[in-house]
Design a protein around this motif. Structure first.
Motif, short mmCIF file in Angstrom:
data_model
loop_
_atom_site.label_atom_id
_atom_site.label_comp_id
_atom_site.label_asym_id
_atom_site.label_seq_id
_atom_site.Cartn_x
_atom_site.Cartn_y
_atom_site.Cartn_z
N ILE A 46 1.03 -1.24 0.08
CA ILE A 46 -0.10 0.05 0.24
C ILE A 46 0.91 1.10 0.06
CG2 ILE A 46 -1.78 1.49 1.44
CD1 ILE A 46 -2.45 -1.36 2.54
N PRO A 47 0.67 2.09 -0.95
CA PRO A 47 1.45 3.34 -0.82
C PRO A 47 1.40 4.17 0.26
CG PRO A 47 -0.23 3.49 -2.62
CD PRO A 47 -0.36 2.22 -2.07
N SER A 48 2.32 4.96 0.50
CA SER A 48 2.51 5.92 1.52
C SER A 48 1.65 7.01 1.27
CB SER A 48 3.59 6.38 1.86
OG SER A 48 4.56 5.39 2.37
N VAL A 49 0.96 7.74 2.10
CA VAL A 49 -0.10 8.75 1.80
C VAL A 49 0.73 10.06 1.92
CG1 VAL A 49 -2.22 10.07 2.56
CG2 VAL A 49 -2.04 7.54 2.76
N PRO A 50 0.34 11.14 1.03
CA PRO A 50 1.30 12.45 0.88
C PRO A 50 1.52 12.64 2.50
CG PRO A 50 -0.44 12.41 -0.54
CD PRO A 50 -0.78 11.33 0.20
N ILE A 51 2.58 13.58 2.80
CA ILE A 51 2.91 13.85 3.71
C ILE A 51 1.96 14.78 4.74
CG2 ILE A 51 4.14 16.16 3.45
CD1 ILE A 51 6.53 14.46 5.10
N VAL A 52 0.86 15.08 4.07
CA VAL A 52 -0.12 16.25 4.67
C VAL A 52 -0.52 15.21 5.90
CG1 VAL A 52 -2.20 17.28 4.50
CG2 VAL A 52 -0.65 17.63 2.59
N SER A 53 -1.11 13.94 5.68
CA SER A 53 -1.72 13.24 6.71
C SER A 53 -0.80 12.44 7.43
CB SER A 53 -2.76 12.51 5.99
OG SER A 53 -2.01 11.39 5.18
N ARG A 54 0.32 12.38 7.16
CA ARG A 54 1.35 11.44 7.68
C ARG A 54 1.15 10.06 8.13
NH1 ARG A 54 5.85 14.53 8.98
NH2 ARG A 54 5.45 16.71 9.22
N GLU A 55 0.24 9.51 7.09
CA GLU A 55 0.00 7.98 7.13
C GLU A 55 1.01 7.21 6.47
OE1 GLU A 55 -4.05 6.79 7.02
OE2 GLU A 55 -4.65 8.67 7.70
N GLU A 56 1.37 6.26 6.75
CA GLU A 56 2.50 5.52 6.37
C GLU A 56 1.77 4.12 5.59
OE1 GLU A 56 5.89 4.46 8.48
OE2 GLU A 56 6.16 6.37 9.69
N GLY A 57 2.40 3.93 4.30
CA GLY A 57 1.87 2.74 3.65
C GLY A 57 2.43 1.42 4.29
N THR A 58 2.70 0.47 3.43
CA THR A 58 3.29 -0.82 3.77
C THR A 58 4.97 -0.48 3.84
OG1 THR A 58 1.54 -2.06 2.48
CG2 THR A 58 3.72 -3.08 3.09
N LEU A 59 5.21 -1.19 4.91
CA LEU A 59 6.86 -1.38 5.25
C LEU A 59 7.34 -2.68 4.45
CD1 LEU A 59 7.04 -0.29 8.89
CD2 LEU A 59 7.31 1.22 7.06
N VAL A 60 8.32 -2.30 3.90
CA VAL A 60 8.96 -3.66 3.00
C VAL A 60 10.26 -3.75 3.89
CG1 VAL A 60 9.74 -4.36 0.95
CG2 VAL A 60 7.63 -3.06 1.01
N ILE A 61 10.56 -4.88 4.21
CA ILE A 61 11.82 -5.09 4.98
C ILE A 61 12.75 -6.01 4.02
CG2 ILE A 61 13.06 -6.20 6.99
CD1 ILE A 61 10.74 -4.04 7.56
#
Length: 138
Positions: A46-61
């Motif tokens: 899931i892509p990160s949402v623009p920095i305005v809302s500061r919601e992170e998407g999927t982290l890939v390790i």
């Protein structure tokens, strides 16, 4: 491995932000398989949402290196695809493996992902891509 509830993908050595990906030809690995695996990670992340809302998407390790997001994986996949295409074009032009290595198909990426020493060098990567493409042709 995808941990859906945590929104984390453990990519293992499919992604290595410190070097070019290792392609294990002896165990059936191919450049096409590497690209397909990277495409799948991009698809399910899931892509990160623009920095305005500061919601992170999927982290890939990754297997090695820093934690990534979908955009980082897409960038890595694009790099691998570009190098694959360069080597494929040089093969079609009739160049030998040594000539292809001399043509530096990894240019533009060598400083970030390349290595002249260690267990997986830039030459190892170019050779693995070359062998994978030659095997695919036959």
């Amino acid at each position: 491995m995808f941990f859906r509830r945590s929104d984390v993908i453990a990519a293992g050595d499919v992604i290595d932000t410190t070097r070019f990906p290792r392609i294990d030809l002896a165990r059936g690995g191919t450049i096409q398989g590497e690209i397909a695996a990277l495409n799948r990670i991009v698809e399910i992340a899931i892509p990160s949402v623009p920095i305005v809302s500061r919601e992170e998407g999927t982290l890939v390790i990754p297997g090695h290196g820093r934690v990534c997001d979908q955009l980082d994986v897409a960038e890595y996949r694009d790099m691998v695809t570009i190098i694959r295409d360069r080597i494929r074009d040089l093969i079609k032009a009739g160049l030998t493996l040594d000539q292809i290595k001399a043509a530096s198909p990894t240019r533009g990426y060598t400083r970030r992902y390349g290595s002249d020493t260690g267990p997986w060098t830039t030459n190892d990567f170019v050779e693995a891509v070359y062998q994978s493409l030659i095997k695919q042709k036959s």
